[in-house]
Design an enzyme around this catalytic site. Structure first.
Site: not given
Ligand code: 5GP
Ligand code: ZN
Length: 112
Positions: A30, A85, A91-92, A98-99
């Protein structure tokens, strides 16, 4: 899906720090790590939210891939968290499921 960040990462159009890949799943660090270990496991198939998922084997594989990586990275015995999420209240922020796998520190509960 052409306009999806994580589909672009899978396709190599956007760089990522890859940990593991097979025909079904892709795991990578991440970019905004919330713990000493924080990686994501995603299906190669575009699925926007867990509400649209219907392939139990694929969803199960996300979890087993996370645990396999946690063992290989050496923090499985100490413990870790896997969480997905869903939608706004969950919080998505990226709409390709994604896990999250977080470890390497004592995590608090409940999450905010
Ligand atoms: P969500 O909030 O949708 O559950 O999580 C999305 C996750 O994707 C976040 O933890 C964020 O840091 C990660 N993320 C967003 N953009 C990128 C990216 O371009 N590269 C990587 N490796 N992670 C990302
Ligand atoms: Zn996608």
């Amino acid at each position: 899906m052409s306009d999806c960040l994580f589909c672009k990462i899978i396709a190599g159009e956007i760089p990522s720090n890859k940990i593991f890949e097979d025909e079904d799943v892709y795991a990578f660090h991440d970019i905004g790590a919330q713990a000493p270990h924080h990686f994501l496991v995603i299906p190669k198939q575009h699925i926007a939210t867990i509400n649209e998922a219907d392939d139990a084997a694929l969803i199960g594989k996300l979890t087993l891939t996370a645990s396999k990586i946690a063992k290989e990275m050496g923090f499985a015995e100490e413990g870790y968290r896997v969480v997905m999420n869903c939608n706004e209240d969950g919080g998505q922020t990226v709409y390709h499921i994604h896990l999250h796998c977080l470890g390497g520190r004592a995590l608090t509960w409940p999450p905010g």
